[in-house]
Design an enzyme around this catalytic site. Structure first.
Site, PDB file in Angstrom:
ATOM      1  N   TYR A  21      -9.059  14.652  -7.646  1.00 47.54           N
ATOM      2  CA  TYR A  21      -8.139  14.074  -8.386  1.00 47.54           C
ATOM      3  C   TYR A  21      -7.269  15.195  -8.985  1.00 47.54           C
ATOM      4  O   TYR A  21      -6.059  14.890  -9.011  1.00 47.54           O
ATOM      5  CB  TYR A  21      -9.062  13.380  -9.436  1.00 47.54           C
ATOM      6  CG  TYR A  21      -8.295  12.598 -10.416  1.00 47.54           C
ATOM      7  CD1 TYR A  21      -7.607  11.517 -10.174  1.00 47.54           C
ATOM      8  CD2 TYR A  21      -7.852  13.321 -11.590  1.00 47.54           C
ATOM      9  CE1 TYR A  21      -6.877  10.884 -11.153  1.00 47.54           C
ATOM     10  CE2 TYR A  21      -7.169  12.706 -12.812  1.00 47.54           C
ATOM     11  CZ  TYR A  21      -6.621  11.429 -12.526  1.00 47.54           C
ATOM     12  OH  TYR A  21      -6.052  10.680 -13.396  1.00 47.54           O
ATOM     13  N   ASP A  26       0.844  -1.228   0.031  1.00 50.37           N
ATOM     14  CA  ASP A  26       0.114   0.067  -0.015  1.00 50.37           C
ATOM     15  C   ASP A  26       0.914   1.190  -0.007  1.00 50.37           C
ATOM     16  O   ASP A  26       1.591   1.639   0.996  1.00 50.37           O
ATOM     17  CB  ASP A  26      -0.913  -0.164   1.071  1.00 50.37           C
ATOM     18  CG  ASP A  26      -2.018   1.004   1.214  1.00 50.37           C
ATOM     19  OD1 ASP A  26      -1.631   2.067   0.393  1.00 50.37           O
ATOM     20  OD2 ASP A  26      -2.854   1.014   1.912  1.00 50.37           O
TER      21      ASP A  26
END
Length: 323
Positions: A163, A70
């Protein structure tokens, strides 16, 4: 017509691709394999990684591995790169591609949406770069680092603001590291794609009027004129890294948008404001993944989406998006 000199060979080098289990990351890994690199895929999902390794089996002329990691966890990323360097004896190329996409009005996505985007996209790229750079500096071939941004990081896109903000930070990181690392023989490439047909709408998260947000995003992401063949995009990105280019912006629409914003930012912002009025408003709270929305919430304009998105749907099946 000017003929570019042959790109330097990367055969025998060790490469790492984060977010490498599906979509663009999977395709960039394939490009590295066929060019003779040993490739390590990093992703959070072990099952996805296993499928990705199987998918890339036909391109395997070198070592291919999948490692669960991760990238939001800096300590885990450092341990992962330490292990890769020990296992392969070197580290030469790193493509920081991991991230998430959230679609919807900023108010609906909320502060948590922005925090999640910064964690997965910017912090993930930063953790990857900081863990990789000590090894890239020692690469006999001269290390190469690519940070995958977006045209959304060069101009803010309505209903994609978390984003865009995170990708903007990635763009700044790429430019700054390029300047700092040149003294160490490491090149950093900032990559800014426009829309690509990767099937990413299935794993994006949608907020606000989720059904309509999913409908417009799926349609535009697969539209042939606006979007780019993802395999072609991966080939161009890996070639740019191989040639040590500073920056690459993909798709004509993305290049036009980025250039227009640089020359006439006020005019571009007005155009985006006009486009924003056409997007869905209001909607409920919370977000849902595209796969769930498609299966359970019956998004509108099914026939139109079927026509515009047919290539994207095919890509989703080919690029490990459906599981």
């Amino acid at each position: 017509m000017q003929v570019l000199p042959a790109a330097p060979s990367v055969a025998g080098l060790t490469a790492v691709v984060t977010g490498g289990s599906r979509g663009l990351g999977l395709l960039m890994a394939r490009q590295l394999l066929v060019r003779g690199c040993d490739v390590v895929l990093l992703a959070r999902d072990a099952a996805e990684l296993d499928r990705a390794v199987g998918t890339l089996g036909g391109a395997r002329e070198r070592v291919l591995r999948g490692v669960v990691c991760d990238v939001r966890d800096g300590a885990a990323v450092r341990e992962c790169f330490d292990e890769i360097a020990r296992h392969h004896g070197r580290l030469d190329i790193v493509l920081a591609n991991a991230g998430i996409i959230q679609v919807g009005p900023a108010e609906a996505l909320g502060a948590e949406g922005f925090r999640d985007a910064m964690d997965a996209i910017f912090r993930g790229a930063l953790n990857t770069a900081l863990a990789a750079l000590p090894y890239l500096r020692r690469s006999p071939a001269g290390g190469r680092l690519a940070l995958i941004g977006s045209v959304g990081g060069l101009l803010a896109v309505p209903h994609l603001l978390p984003y865009s903000c995170a990708k903007s930070a990635v763009a700044a990181l790429a430019e700054g590291l390029r300047a700092e690392e040149s003294a160490h023989g490491v090149t950093v490439t900032g990559v800014h794609p426009g829309l690509m047909r990767t099937g990413s709408h299935l794993h994006a998260r949608f907020g606000g009027d989720r059904r309509r947000e999913y409908a417009w995003f799926q349609a535009l992401a697969g539209a042939p004129v606006l979007s780019m063949n993802a395999e072609r995009a991966a080939e161009r990105i890996v070639s740019a890294v191989q040639r040590r280019r500073t920056r690459i912006v993909l798709t004509p629409a993305a290049r036009l948008g980025a250039a227009a914003h640089g020359v006439a930012p006020v005019f571009t912002t007005r155009l985006l404001s006009a486009a924003s009025r056409l997007l869905p408003r209001d909607g409920g709270s919370g977000t849902a993944e595209g796969l769930r929305i498609e299966a359970e919430e019956q998004p509108p304009a099914r026939r139109l989406r079927g026509v515009l998105g047919v290539l994207n749907e095919r890509a989703a099946g080919r690029f490990n998006q459906r599981g």
